[in-house]
Design an enzyme around this catalytic site. Structure first.
Site, PDB file in Angstrom:
ATOM      1  N   SER A 100       0.895  -1.168   0.000  1.00 13.04           N
ATOM      2  CA  SER A 100       0.000   0.000   0.000  1.00 13.04           C
ATOM      3  C   SER A 100       0.929   1.211   0.000  1.00 13.04           C
ATOM      4  O   SER A 100       1.293   1.728   1.053  1.00 13.04           O
ATOM      5  CB  SER A 100      -0.893   0.019   1.234  1.00 13.04           C
ATOM      6  OG  SER A 100      -1.699  -1.121   1.295  1.00 13.04           O
ATOM      7  N   LYS A 175      -6.279   3.099  -2.636  1.00 21.45           N
ATOM      8  CA  LYS A 175      -6.109   2.279  -1.424  1.00 21.45           C
ATOM      9  C   LYS A 175      -6.006   3.174  -0.183  1.00 21.45           C
ATOM     10  O   LYS A 175      -6.577   2.875   0.870  1.00 21.45           O
ATOM     11  CB  LYS A 175      -4.849   1.416  -1.574  1.00 21.45           C
ATOM     12  CG  LYS A 175      -4.397   0.710  -0.323  1.00 21.45           C
ATOM     13  CD  LYS A 175      -5.353  -0.382   0.104  1.00 21.45           C
ATOM     14  CE  LYS A 175      -4.936  -0.969   1.452  1.00 21.45           C
ATOM     15  NZ  LYS A 175      -5.880  -1.971   1.921  1.00 21.45           N
ATOM     16  N   LYS A 244       0.240   5.073   8.377  1.00 18.50           N
ATOM     17  CA  LYS A 244       0.901   5.399   7.095  1.00 18.50           C
ATOM     18  C   LYS A 244      -0.143   5.643   5.996  1.00 18.50           C
ATOM     19  O   LYS A 244      -0.053   6.608   5.235  1.00 18.50           O
ATOM     20  CB  LYS A 244       1.829   4.234   6.751  1.00 18.50           C
ATOM     21  CG  LYS A 244       2.480   4.228   5.391  1.00 18.50           C
ATOM     22  CD  LYS A 244       1.845   3.291   4.386  1.00 18.50           C
ATOM     23  CE  LYS A 244       1.615   1.878   4.844  1.00 18.50           C
ATOM     24  NZ  LYS A 244       0.968   1.021   3.887  1.00 18.50           N
TER      25      LYS A 244
HETATM   26  P1  NDP Z   1       4.208  -6.666   7.981  1.00 18.70           P
HETATM   27  O1  NDP Z   1       4.749  -5.600   8.842  1.00 18.70           O
HETATM   28  O2  NDP Z   1       3.490  -7.824   8.604  1.00 18.70           O
HETATM   29  O3  NDP Z   1       5.381  -7.296   7.060  1.00 18.70           O
HETATM   30  C1  NDP Z   1       6.254  -6.500   6.382  1.00 18.70           C
HETATM   31  C2  NDP Z   1       7.161  -7.321   5.491  1.00 18.70           C
HETATM   32  O4  NDP Z   1       8.091  -6.428   4.863  1.00 18.70           O
HETATM   33  C3  NDP Z   1       7.996  -8.364   6.219  1.00 18.70           C
HETATM   34  O5  NDP Z   1       8.225  -9.431   5.346  1.00 18.70           O
HETATM   35  C4  NDP Z   1       9.289  -7.596   6.513  1.00 18.70           C
HETATM   36  O6  NDP Z   1      10.415  -8.446   6.614  1.00 18.70           O
HETATM   37  C5  NDP Z   1       9.418  -6.792   5.252  1.00 18.70           C
HETATM   38  N1  NDP Z   1      10.197  -5.573   5.397  1.00 18.70           N
HETATM   39  C6  NDP Z   1       9.926  -4.503   6.170  1.00 18.70           C
HETATM   40  N2  NDP Z   1      10.824  -3.512   5.956  1.00 18.70           N
HETATM   41  C7  NDP Z   1      11.698  -4.001   5.064  1.00 18.70           C
HETATM   42  C8  NDP Z   1      12.860  -3.463   4.441  1.00 18.70           C
HETATM   43  N3  NDP Z   1      13.291  -2.225   4.719  1.00 18.70           N
HETATM   44  N4  NDP Z   1      13.535  -4.237   3.550  1.00 18.70           N
HETATM   45  C9  NDP Z   1      13.113  -5.477   3.267  1.00 18.70           C
HETATM   46  N5  NDP Z   1      12.017  -6.047   3.816  1.00 18.70           N
HETATM   47  C10 NDP Z   1      11.325  -5.304   4.689  1.00 18.70           C
HETATM   48  O7  NDP Z   1       3.274  -5.937   6.912  1.00 18.70           O
HETATM   49  P2  NDP Z   1       1.978  -6.510   6.159  1.00 18.70           P
HETATM   50  O8  NDP Z   1       2.317  -7.773   5.475  1.00 18.70           O
HETATM   51  O9  NDP Z   1       0.801  -6.456   7.067  1.00 18.70           O
HETATM   52  O10 NDP Z   1       1.762  -5.328   5.087  1.00 18.70           O
HETATM   53  C11 NDP Z   1       2.501  -5.231   3.885  1.00 18.70           C
HETATM   54  C12 NDP Z   1       1.802  -4.183   3.023  1.00 18.70           C
HETATM   55  O11 NDP Z   1       0.468  -4.609   2.737  1.00 18.70           O
HETATM   56  C13 NDP Z   1       1.682  -2.815   3.727  1.00 18.70           C
HETATM   57  O12 NDP Z   1       1.852  -1.777   2.815  1.00 18.70           O
HETATM   58  C14 NDP Z   1       0.259  -2.846   4.288  1.00 18.70           C
HETATM   59  O13 NDP Z   1      -0.252  -1.537   4.460  1.00 18.70           O
HETATM   60  C15 NDP Z   1      -0.459  -3.644   3.216  1.00 18.70           C
HETATM   61  N6  NDP Z   1      -1.676  -4.346   3.631  1.00 18.70           N
HETATM   62  C16 NDP Z   1      -1.718  -5.142   4.771  1.00 18.70           C
HETATM   63  C17 NDP Z   1      -2.892  -5.787   5.122  1.00 18.70           C
HETATM   64  C18 NDP Z   1      -3.002  -6.659   6.346  1.00 18.70           C
HETATM   65  O14 NDP Z   1      -4.133  -7.106   6.661  1.00 18.70           O
HETATM   66  N7  NDP Z   1      -1.933  -6.965   7.061  1.00 18.70           N
HETATM   67  C19 NDP Z   1      -4.120  -5.636   4.321  1.00 18.70           C
HETATM   68  C20 NDP Z   1      -3.943  -4.870   3.117  1.00 18.70           C
HETATM   69  C21 NDP Z   1      -2.779  -4.239   2.819  1.00 18.70           C
HETATM   70  P3  NDP Z   1      10.853  -9.122   8.002  1.00 18.70           P
HETATM   71  O15 NDP Z   1      10.174 -10.473   8.015  1.00 18.70           O
HETATM   72  O16 NDP Z   1      12.321  -9.201   7.879  1.00 18.70           O
HETATM   73  O17 NDP Z   1      10.403  -8.210   9.109  1.00 18.70           O
END
Ligand code: NDP
Length: 299
Positions: A100, A175, A244
């Site tokens: 997002s 979104k 965010k």
């Molecule tokens: P999480 O915080 O659960 O996971 C984030 C992921 O990104 C992890 O795999 C993390 O890796 C990785 N990550 C974070 N920072 C970095 C970086 N600097 N470099 C490389 N990898 C990184 O987030 P979500 O999965 O919940 O959300 C992901 C996206 O989807 C967001 O934009 C969110 O707004 C959107 N979203 C989420 C929903 C939900 O229900 N959760 C629904 C709809 C949209 P690591 O495992 O190493 O921490």
């Protein structure tokens, strides 16, 4: 059936079930990468995908690369260097960013990829972790419509409603506004229920009436009954991420010179809630701040 090679990067709360749908889809060969390698290894063991050592390793040979990170800047940070995506993505391939994200960064990423003949779509999703598990997410897509048609079968593994929204960045913009509406209803429902509970109306009775009336919303129909009244507050979507999103929506309104005092105020409130409740709090836990201010639990 021809096999399509897909890479998925970012196995977070929503990315992991999306990638699982791809791993089990017929005709798709999947490579995965995650910053914390243990998470990628356990996914590989459970679902049978190729576990890549770097973003470049995941993207090598992939026709479609899908990213799903907290913010667009995370995607941008993975483009460069020997281990970066640009080192491995070939001309004619496509980056589909399911983060997002924010429209300006998406446009910047798209421009960098275009220099090398790589396509880009911003494709944030909605429907939560359970929607991802069931493969019924809504996917809002910005970018070239013909490119979307090329990758649509890949997106259909986790998405049900896949909508072309306009030029690059429009998926992100839509979104963010959707989530800002979630934030407004979440916060205002908490305020209303705290006041009603203090006034002697049981919150389950209030919700029963509201959900048969014109004030109902996803917050009143699902989030409050399932997560607040039960005090379960499961952690599925971090408050930090909703903060965010509302910030992006407020920025879109500002950029378009649309007066949006309610969105700006909601952005402030969620910023505050994020700071108060921390990085790991779920978005619905914002109701706890309203309860604290009211001196009244919604239960
Ligand atoms: P999480 O915080 O659960 O996971 C984030 C992921 O990104 C992890 O795999 C993390 O890796 C990785 N990550 C974070 N920072 C970095 C970086 N600097 N470099 C490389 N990898 C990184 O987030 P979500 O999965 O919940 O959300 C992901 C996206 O989807 C967001 O934009 C969110 O707004 C959107 N979203 C989420 C929903 C939900 O229900 N959760 C629904 C709809 C949209 P690591 O495992 O190493 O921490």
């Amino acid at each position: 059936m021809t096999t399509r090679t897909v890479a998925f990067l970012g196995l977070g709360a929503i990315g992991r079930p999306m990638a699982a749908r791809l791993a089990h889809a017929p005709g798709i060969s999947l490579a995965i990468w995650n910053r914390t390698t243990d998470r990628a290894a356990s996914f590989g063991r459970e679902h049978g995908a190729r576990v890549a050592a770097s973003p470049a390793d995941a993207a090598r040979g992939a026709e479609v690369v899908i990213t799903c990170f907290p913010v667009s800047a995370d995607v941008e940070s993975l483009l460069d260097g020997d281990a970066g995506l640009l080192a491995a993505m070939a001309s004619g391939t496509v980056l589909v960013d399911c983060t997002s994200g924010d429209p300006a960064t998406s446009r910047r990423i798209a421009a960098r990829l275009a220099e090398r003949g790589i396509g880009y779509l911003d494709a944030p999703v909605s429907g939560g972790t359970s929607g991802a598990e069931q493969g019924i997410l809504t996917v809002m897509v910005g970018g070239d419509a013909a490119l979307l048609e090329r990758v649509r079968p890949v997106l259909e593994t986790f998405g049900k409603k896949i909508v072309h929204c306009g030029p690059i960045g429009s998926g992100d913009a839509l979104k963010s506004v959707n989530n800002a509406l979630l934030a407004v209803s979440l916060w205002s429902t908490a305020e209303g229920l705290a006041a009603l509970t203090k006034a002697g109306v049981r919150p389950d009775v209030a919700l029963d009436v509201i959900n048969a009336s014109s004030g109902r919303s996803n917050a009143s129909m699902n989030l409050f009954p399932d997560r607040v009244l039960t005090r379960a507050f499961p952690r599925t979507f971090r408050l930090a991420l909703l903060d965010k999103d509302v910030g992006i929506a407020a920025g879109v309104a500002r950029e378009q010179k649309v007066p949006a005092p309610l969105l700006q105020l909601t952005a402030e409130l969620f910023r505050l809630a994020h700071v108060e409740l921390g990085e790991e709090a779920d978005h619905v836990e914002a109701a706890k701040l309203v309860e604290r201010w009211a001196g009244q639990e919604i239960a």
